[in-house]
Design an enzyme around this catalytic site. Structure first.
Site, PDB file in Angstrom:
ATOM      1  N   GLY C 148       0.901  -1.281   0.030  1.00 28.79           N
ATOM      2  CA  GLY C 148       0.052   0.185  -0.094  1.00 28.79           C
ATOM      3  C   GLY C 148       0.954   1.335   0.096  1.00 28.79           C
ATOM      4  O   GLY C 148       2.091   1.320   0.311  1.00 28.79           O
ATOM      5  N   CYS C 149       0.077   2.467  -0.436  1.00 32.07           N
ATOM      6  CA  CYS C 149       0.986   3.468  -0.503  1.00 32.07           C
ATOM      7  C   CYS C 149       1.404   3.923   0.914  1.00 32.07           C
ATOM      8  O   CYS C 149       2.496   4.436   1.165  1.00 32.07           O
ATOM      9  CB  CYS C 149       0.143   4.628  -1.270  1.00 32.07           C
ATOM     10  N   PHE C 150       0.457   4.153   1.877  1.00 37.14           N
ATOM     11  CA  PHE C 150       1.107   4.500   3.193  1.00 37.14           C
ATOM     12  C   PHE C 150       2.105   3.764   4.083  1.00 37.14           C
ATOM     13  O   PHE C 150       3.008   4.203   4.324  1.00 37.14           O
ATOM     14  CB  PHE C 150      -0.233   4.761   4.110  1.00 37.14           C
ATOM     15  N   THR C 152       4.323   1.768   2.409  1.00 39.95           N
ATOM     16  CA  THR C 152       5.589   1.827   1.759  1.00 39.95           C
ATOM     17  C   THR C 152       6.407   3.072   2.626  1.00 39.95           C
ATOM     18  O   THR C 152       7.483   2.833   2.916  1.00 39.95           O
ATOM     19  CB  THR C 152       5.448   2.292   0.233  1.00 39.95           C
TER      20      THR C 152
END
Lengths: 343, 343, 343, 343
Positions: C148-150, C152
Site C-alpha cells: 500500500g502507499c502509506f 511503503t
C-alpha cells in the site's frame, strides 16, 4: 423584522443565503426547506454551521404556514418554475436564483434550456434582478429573476459601453474564468479534485446558457441587437469570476473619457468599486462587490473591461439579498457590509 | 464606544484586526500606525479594503494623542517589547501579538528567541491570553500576551489531559500542519508559490519557538513538568492549523469518559466546538472557533486529540479581540460572531 | 523484450503503469484490459495519452491469448483475488496492486477488509513487494503483493529502528499526509474540489486498513510484536505522501549513530535518498524515490523519521515495475530513472 | 554524443534543460554554469536532483574549455546578448532562451525592452526558433532565438489563420492564462503564495513584451501587418498556458474547412495534437506538446482557437531542445518523448 423562507438550502447558494441572512439586522430566517434532507439539521448538511444554525430542515410544503414576507428559491432550473407559480398565487414575493425567469421570452428559454416552460406568465412578470440597471423595477416586483453568475460580471462590465453606443455591438467578447463552486455541491468528474487542481480549460464553448442571458440583457440595456461571444473557463479556486471583456470602439474616445463614462454610471453605486489597476478575485472574496477596471489600449484601439465578482455572493446569494432589500423597502446594502476575506 | 489603536497594521495580523474591529459594535479604530507606510492609505497596502477602510496610516508616535482605551501591538518579536514598556508607563491596556511576553521567564525567552529582553518586568506582568484557561486573569490585566498560533491549537487540545493527569507528561506529541499565512506577508523562498503549491514538508523540527510556549504553558496548566514534541508542517493553503496530538494514557479510561472530560472543560465555551468527527480547517475559516475531537484508540491504548483553528483569527487577531473584550468589560464574543467561509 | 499485461487500466494506478512501461527499454505492453471500457481507446479514458498510447482496451478474458510474461492487477481489493488465482494456475507471474495479498493471514484480511477471501493459498504464496526489505524473495516469486502507499513510506521509515530494536515497539506513531489521488479516479464527496481545496483533515482514524499492514510488516521485519498508531490526513495536492514517524528510544543513541543505522540499511539503495533536511513531496514527484530524514531530538529524547514518496509511483505503479524488474531478471532500476517534476 | 553547455542553470528554465538533457540519448551536458553559485553542486540549488545530477557549477568563463557543440543561454534578457556575441565569434551554436533576439529589429527591442542592444548584428543573424514555422532556417542557424512562452502558444494557434488570410488582421485577440513559474524562481510579491492562491487577475495589460513578439511574428508569417491584443492572466498553478484566441473571419468558412486548414499545417507535426474538445493544461504537463482546438461559432461568426502548452517545456526548455536537435542534425523529437504527468 421580515420573515424569510429559503426553499432548497442544501446547495452552495442555499448555504450562502443562510450565511448572509443569519446576521441580517432586518430579516430572520423563518424556514429552510429541503426535500432530500427534511427532518435533518441544516448543520448536518453544512457542518461549518454547527452551533450556529442548527435548525431542522422542513419539507417545502411547510413554507406557507410560516407566512413569509419573501421566499428565495435556491433550486435547479426547471424545478423553480412550479414553486414560483404557486407562490405568485399567494402573492408572496419571490427571488428565484435559477435560470427559469432570466430570459425575455419563453422561446429563448426553451431553445437554450431544452425544456418546456410551465409558467410562461412568470417570464413576463419577472424583473431581471440586477439592481444597478433595474433598481426601480425590482422595488415593485413580486418575482425577481436573480441573474446568473457570469452574466452579472459581464453585463455590469459592458453596460456603460452599450448604453453609450461606444462599441461595435456585433463584436463583444467576454472571456470569463470562474471558480469551481459555480458547478455546484455535487461531485462530478468536472469537479473531481485532480481534474481541476493544477489544471485550466475552457468549457461550454458556443453553448453555455449564460451566453444568451448576457446577449439579451445587453440588447435591452443598449436598445440595440447585440451579439455576445462568451467563453467560460474553469479556475482551480473555490470562488470568484474574472471577466475580460473586449470591444471595438465605434467612436473616438480617450482614456479619460472612458473613465468618466464608468464614473457616470457607477460612481455612486455602493457595491461597485471602480479600480485603476487589474481587479483580483481575492479582493472581493465573500462579498457583494464588483470591482471594475475599464482600459483603452491606444495602440490597438480596443477597449477592455475587467470585472471581478464572488460567484456565490454577487453572482448568487448576495445579489439575491440585495434584491430582497429593495423589494422589502430595506436599505439596499443592509446585511451585506462584510469585508473581503483576504488572505 | 471604546477607542482602539493598532500599531503595525501592514502584516496579515494587522489587516485581520482591522477586518474584525471595523464591524465591532462596541469598539472603534482610533488609529492605525505603520512606520514604513505612514502617510499612505491603509487600503493602498491592503487593497481589499478599498472603499471600506481608507484611513491614513500614522507614525506610532501619534498613538498617545488619541488616548486609546487599548492598543494592539501587531509587530515582530523583539520590536514589541519597547512599545509595551512605553504603554505600560501610560497605563494603557495592551494586547501584544508578538512572542515577547508569552514565555514565563526571561531566560527561556533569551534562549529560544536568541535575543536580549529589554522589558523583563513585562514578562512578569503579562497574562497569557488564552481565555478558556486564564479568563479571570485576563480581565484584570494591563498587558496580555496573545498566544502563538500553534500553541493555541495545541494547548487547548491537550489542556484537559494534563489537568486531569490522564497522560504521560513526558511523551506528548503535537504534529501540526499550518497554512502559509503563518509565515507572514513578506515574500520569501519558503512562501514562493511554486515552493509551496503541490508540496508539503515539516520545518523547524526540534527548534521551533512555539515548542517551548506549548511545553511551558501545559506545565503551568497541569502543575507538572511536561515535555512537548512539536513538529510544524507547511500546508499549501492560506489559512488554518490542524493539530494531531498524541498521548499515552496513565489511567484506565473509556471513550465515554474521555468525552466527558472535554465536555466538563469546554462544554459551555462559546468558541470551542466539540466534534464527533474529524475537524476540518475549512469549517472554521475566517472565525474564532476551535473545533476539537478527542479520540481513544482502544486497540493501541493511545489518546489522540485533533484541533482546528484559523491561524489568523483564533491564532492571532480573533483571540486578540476576545482578550480585548475581556479586558474592557465587553461581552466576550462581541464582534466575533462571523460564520465560517465555506466553500 | 518481455510481454506485459495490465488488467484494469482505467484508474490512476493503471495509467501510471502505462506511463512507466511505455518507455521501459526491456518490456512492452502486450495488452491493457478494462471491463467497463473494452473496445474504446486507452487515450479516450486518459486523454493525456492521445497520440502516444491509443491502443484499444480489451476484455480481461483476452489476457492469456497474448501469453504475457507478467501481469499487473490494477484492480480494487476483493476483485484481484480471483484473477490472481486464475493466473497462478497458468503459472503466469503476477504483481497485484490491491490489498488482497498484503496481510500475513486470511483472518486479518477478513477482519480488516470485512470480506471473505476466496484464494487463501495466494496469501501464503504471495511475497510482500517491498524490494529494500524482501528483495531476494521477490526475485523468486510468482505472486507479489505490491505494498500500500502509506505502508511503503511508513515501513521504510521505521524498518531500521525495529530491526535494531532502537525504539519501544508498543508506541510507534505514523502521522501521514497524502495527496488526493490516493482516493482514486472516481468523483466522491471526499474528492470534490471544494471539499479538498483550502482544506485539511484526518480521516479513517483508528480504522484505516493500512494500519494493520504497517503493523504486521514491521512485526515481521523486527521479529517482535509491534503496535502501530497510524493516522492518515488528506492534503490539497494531487500526489505525494509525507509521513512523520515518532518513536521512543529504548537504548542510548547519538544523532551520528542514528544516521549510521540508516546508512547501513539504505546507503546503497538506488531508490532511497537519505536526506539531511526535511523531505518535501515535490522533490520526488513522478518518481520512484523515497526521501528519508531520521532525527534524534536530544531535548525530548524522541526519534523522528520523515519520509516522502509519490503515492502513485513509489506507492503503486513504480514499485510494481521495480518488482517486475526483479521478478523477470531485469536490472532493478530499468525504466524508473525519471527526474522529479519540480516545479 | 554531442557536448552541450548550459549558461545560467539556477532558474526554472535551467533546471528544465538539465531534466530534459540528462536523459537525452544523443547529447551530454558537458558544463553547467552559474555566476552566483559557482563551486556549489547543481543539486544544492535544485534539491530534486540530489543523487541524479550532482555536478559542480562552473563560472561561465569555463564554457569554451569544454568545446561545446551547442550552448543554451538560460539568462535574463539584457544579459544574454553579450554571451551570444562572444560565442558567435567562436562559431559555437547557441540557443538563447531570453528575449534578446526574438524581435525583428533593434528599434522594436529598445522600445519594448527599454534597453540598449549591444549586439544588433545578432538580431539580424538570429532565427526565430519556432520549428513548425521556421524549421529549415533553424537547421542552418548559428543563433536561435527561442520563442517566449506566451508567443509560442499564441502564434501556433493563429498562424494558419493569418497564413490563409481567414481573419481580420487588425482584430486578433489573445487572452492567455499562465502558471506562476513563468514569473521565475525568485520570490516576489506577485509570486507570494497567498497573493496567487485562490486568486486570479490580468497583468501587464497593454504593455507585456510578448505582445510585440506575437504581433511581429504573425506579421511575418502572414506577410501582412497584424495587430495583436494580448492579455496575460496569472493562474494559481505551477505550469501551463492556455490561450484563447479570437478572430473575425473575412471569408466564408465552414467548421469542416477550418479543421482542414489546421490539419494541412499541423497534421503531421510530432508535437502538435489537434483536438476536438477543449484543451487542458494538465494534459500536456511536463511535455513538449501543443494541444490545439480551432472552433467556428456559426451563431456569432467568430473563430476561436484554444491552445495549451507547458510554459517551461514547450514555452522554454523543451522547444530549446527541439531547436538543438534540428541544429545538430539529430532527429527532431529525440529526448522529448515524455508522457504528460497527469494526475
Amino acid at each position: 423584522m421580515h420573515k424569510i423562507g429559503i426553499i432548497g438550502a442544501t446547495g452552495y447558494t442555499g448555504s450562502e443565503l443562510v450565511r448572509l441572512l443569519h446576521s441580517h439586522p432586518d430579516a430572520e430566517i423563518a424556514i429552510i426547506t429541503s426535500e432530500s434532507y427534511a427532518g435533518r439539521k441544516f448543520s448536518e448538511i453544512h457542518p461549518q454551521f454547527k452551533g450556529i444554525v442548527d435548525v431542522t430542515l422542513k419539507p417545502a410544503d411547510d413554507i406557507k404556514s410560516v407566512q413569509p414576507d419573501l421566499v428565495f428559491l435556491a433550486l435547479p432550473h426547471g424545478v423553480s418554475m412550479d414553486y414560483a407559480k404557486d407562490l405568485a398565487e399567494e402573492d408572496i414575493k419571490v427571488v428565484d436564483l435559477s435560470g427559469d425567469f432570466r430570459l425575455p421570452s419563453r422561446e429563448l428559454y426553451e431553445q437554450w434550456y431544452d425544456k418546456t416552460h410551465t409558467y410562461p406568465e412568470g417570464i413576463d412578470r419577472a424583473v431581471y434582478g440586477l439592481p444597478e440597471l433595474f433598481r426601480d423595477a425590482i422595488k415593485g416586483a413580486q418575482l425577481v429573476a436573480n441573474p446568473g453568475c457570469f452574466p452579472t460580471g459581464s453585463i455590469v462590465a459592458a453596460a456603460p459601453l452599450v448604453k453609450e453606443k461606444l462599441v461595435d455591438s456585433k463584436h463583444l467578447i467576454f472571456d470569463s474564468k470562474t471558480g469551481v463552486t459555480g458547478a455546484g455541491v455535487k461531485p462530478k468528474l468536472v469537479t473531481h479534485f485532480s481534474n481541476v487542481n493544477e489544471n485550466f480549460k475552457a468549457y461550454g464553448v458556443k453553448t453555455h446558457r449564460h451566453t444568451i442571458e448576457i446577449q439579451e440583457t445587453l440588447s435591452i440595456v443598449g436598445k440595440e441587437n447585440t451579439t455576445a461571444q462568451f467563453t467560460p473557463h474553469l479556475l482551480p479556486v473555490d470562488r470568484g469570476i474574472l471577466t475580460s471583456a473586449y470591444g471595438i470602439p465605434v467612436k473616438n474616445i480617450t482614456p479619460g473619457e472612458l473613465k468618466q463614462v464608468y464614473e457616470k454610471y457607477y460612481g455612486n453605486e455602493p457595491f461597485i468599486r471602480l479600480q485603476e489597476t487589474d481587479p483580483e478575485i481575492k479582493n472581493i472574496r465573500g462579498t457583494n462587490y464588483i470591482d471594475i477596471f475599464p482600459v483603452l489600449d491606444e495602440r490597438t484601439g480596443n477597449i477592455m473591461v475587467f470585472s471581478a465578482i464572488d460567484n456565490l455572493v454577487r453572482g448568487a446569494a448576495g445579489q439575491a439579498v440585495q434584491n430582497m432589500n429593495l423589494m422589502l423597502g430595506i436599505e439596499e446594502s443592509r446585511g451585506l457590509n462584510t469585508i473581503p476575506l483576504r488572505p
